[in-house]
Design a protein around this motif. Structure first.
Motif, PDB file in Angstrom:
ATOM      1  N   THR A  16       9.689  38.522  20.152  1.00 33.35           N
ATOM      2  CA  THR A  16       8.557  38.218  19.280  1.00 33.35           C
ATOM      3  C   THR A  16       8.544  39.122  18.056  1.00 33.35           C
ATOM      4  OG1 THR A  16       7.280  39.630  20.732  1.00 33.35           O
ATOM      5  CG2 THR A  16       7.057  37.273  21.071  1.00 33.35           C
ATOM      6  N   GLU A  61       3.378  46.865  27.978  1.00 32.73           N
ATOM      7  CA  GLU A  61       3.779  46.223  26.723  1.00 32.73           C
ATOM      8  C   GLU A  61       5.010  46.962  26.221  1.00 32.73           C
ATOM      9  OE1 GLU A  61       2.213  43.584  24.947  1.00 32.73           O
ATOM     10  OE2 GLU A  61       3.947  43.706  23.634  1.00 32.73           O
ATOM     11  N   TYR A  83       7.411  42.066  17.394  1.00 38.14           N
ATOM     12  CA  TYR A  83       6.110  42.642  17.046  1.00 38.14           C
ATOM     13  C   TYR A  83       6.261  43.891  16.200  1.00 38.14           C
ATOM     14  CZ  TYR A  83       3.151  40.242  20.532  1.00 38.14           C
ATOM     15  OH  TYR A  83       2.437  39.330  21.244  1.00 38.14           O
ATOM     16  N   ASP A 123      -4.568  46.174  26.332  1.00 33.27           N
ATOM     17  CA  ASP A 123      -3.609  46.561  25.302  1.00 33.27           C
ATOM     18  C   ASP A 123      -4.108  47.794  24.557  1.00 33.27           C
ATOM     19  OD1 ASP A 123      -1.887  44.601  25.935  1.00 33.27           O
ATOM     20  OD2 ASP A 123      -1.975  43.545  24.028  1.00 33.27           O
TER      21      ASP A 123
END
Lengths: 286, 195
Positions: free
Chosen positions: B150, A232, B152, A207
């Motif tokens: 989610t 991501e 984020y 990440d």
């Protein structure tokens, strides 16, 4: 009679499907499995994956085998009477100890590989990878080389106006170039939102988080071009920021370094060629 | 009791027994405290949301059917992905379980109803408003949330004007879900048992 024929038939089909799936040819052709990769770590990751996969298969076969056998051979129509016992310390110990041993058996090799993956000591080259919306920046920290790596697939291909190339959405203008056979430390971070730097052939992804620096490393053994993607969700062009790693022999890498350095540091002539020398020189010389 | 013998009932309970079964029409469903009615509402709502979320999934799959851009643009694709997850999780899966719980728990434990019947009603009737709000964000300037279910940060902070509406909608779902847990948890249900 009918049942035994059905069982034989499905057994043969299952067995042949099994053999077919086992053959690496079929796996590569369908792209079902993860790649073995091109580093010692990626091969360890692959072997771990296969080890745990076959443990799962064995557990599945045993558990469902016993279950279906019990259902079939102890069915009510055969006049089987259910056992009436309660609580068995022996059985409870068995079904606690066996899974524990299996878990420890998986955790030991997995931890060994993880420890190896996190050991970035004695790297010969450090590259800082920064995720941006929607491009990657590669910063060779000790070499003063820093550049962006941007998708090079023409928009016409994405809009279905032109025919798609071989590496559609997996090609960039400036790939990350690394030497073969050298330990390369890779630091990942991001400048805006969370991204993730993933090249399947290297066996890991990391990440890229704003405000954090994650450390990892790789040692590529074979020269070649390895492709990956952002892993991501990072906004509308998440699918349009691929990663291309070009692993080249040491000599070629040195040549590339020299070339990039000369490109990065403009000679005085090109500076003064600008219309405004003060701005072009970055306020350094004047 | 009133249905056992109408003639008899009329004669004896003239003044105080006006039990004519559940109210008819819309008010039956809006004001209901009957756990089976509320369970039915939950299950129907869940089915509706399943189709709404499923339609989004169909758009996603239609787009992915071939490489290149066909049906939706990347931003709308991410909005559909995010909304699909939120709708399926909070709108289809959770209400389905709650619907089954409403129908079954009182019967399984032998109770007359859920623990707090009026709160049970409330917990359902928050849902249509929460989802109207959530789904309406797709039509707001800047579109709906597109950073994954989610939510984020920092990506979710790039949501357009819909951002506060998304947050409020999810808070309403949370409130509904807490109310539902309060009425259907075993502890509360046991309190509803006759002494």
């Amino acid at each position: 009679m009918g049942i035994s024929r059905f069982a034989k038939c499905s057994g043969t089909i299952l067995a042949s499907a099994f053999v077919w799936a086992w053959s690496t040819g079929a796996q590569a052709e369908l792209g079902l499995n993860m790649p073995r990769g091109v580093t010692s770590v990626s091969r360890e990751v692959y072997d771990l994956h296969m080890l745990i996969f076959w443990i799962c298969v064995a557990i599945g076969v045993v558990v469902f085998g016993v279950m279906f056998w019990s259902i079939f051979h102890h069915r009510k129509s055969l006049g089987v009477v259910p056992a009436q016992f309660h609580e068995s310390t022996f059985v409870e110990i068995v079904w606690t100890v066996i899974p524990m041993l299996i878990l420890i058996g998986m955790a030991v090799p997995a931890t060994k590989t993880l420890v190896k993956m996190y050991d970035a000591r004695d790297a010969e080259l450090t590259v800082k990878v920064t995720g941006y919306q929607w491009r990657w920046q590669y910063d060779y920290l000790d070499q003063e080389i820093k550049f962006f790596s941007v998708l090079s697939t023409p928009s016409a291909q994405i809009r279905n106006v032109a025919t798609k190339g071989e590496h559609y959405l997996l090609e960039v203008d400036n790939p990350l170039v690394v030497p073969v056979g050298k330990k390369v430390r890779i630091l990942t971070t991001a400048a805006d939102v969370i991204h993730s730097w993933w090249v399947p052939e290297l066996g890991w992804k990391k990440d890229a988080i704003p405000g954090f620096i994650n450390e990892s490393w790789t040692l590529i053994e074979q020269p070649g071009i390895y492709r990956g993607q952002c892993a991501e969700l990072c906004g509308k062009d998440h699918g349009y920021m691929p990663i291309v790693v070009k692993a080249v022999p040491e000599a070629e890498f040195k040549e590339w370094l020299a070339q990039m350095k000369s490109k990065n540091q403009p000679t005085p002539q090109t500076v003064t060629n600008g219309s405004n020398p003060q701005i072009a020189a970055g306020g350094k010389t004047l | 009791m009133s249905t056992a013998s109408p003639a008899n009932d009329h004669a004896h309970d003239h003044d105080h027994d006006h039990d004519h079964g559940p109210p008819r029409g819309l008010t039956r469903w809006i004001f209901t405290t009957n756990h089976k009615d509320i369970g039915t509402l939950y299950l129907l709502f869940s089915l509706l949301m399943f189709f709404v979320g499923g339609t989004m999934a169909l758009f996603i799959r239609a787009e992915l059917f071939q490489p290149g851009l066909q049906v939706v643009n990347p931003q709308l694709f991410n909005e559909l992905t995010t909304m699909h997850a939120l709708v399926m999780i909070f709108g289809a899966v959770m209400p389905a379980f709650v619907g089954l719980a409403n129908w079954l728990i009182p019967m399984m434990i032998g109770g007359p109803d859920m623990a707090l019947p009026r709160m049970n009603n409330w917990s359902f009737w928050i849902m249509p408003f929460a989802f109207t709000l959530l789904l309406s964000t797709l039509f707001m300037p800047g579109g709906g949330p597109a950073g994954g279910w989610t939510l984020y940060p920092p990506l979710v902070l790039q949501t357009g004007q819909a951002f506060p509406f998304v947050i409020l909608a999810i808070h309403m779902m949370g409130a509904s879900s807490i109310m539902e847990r309060s009425t259907s948890s075993p502890r509360s249900s046991i309190c509803a048992l006759p002494a």
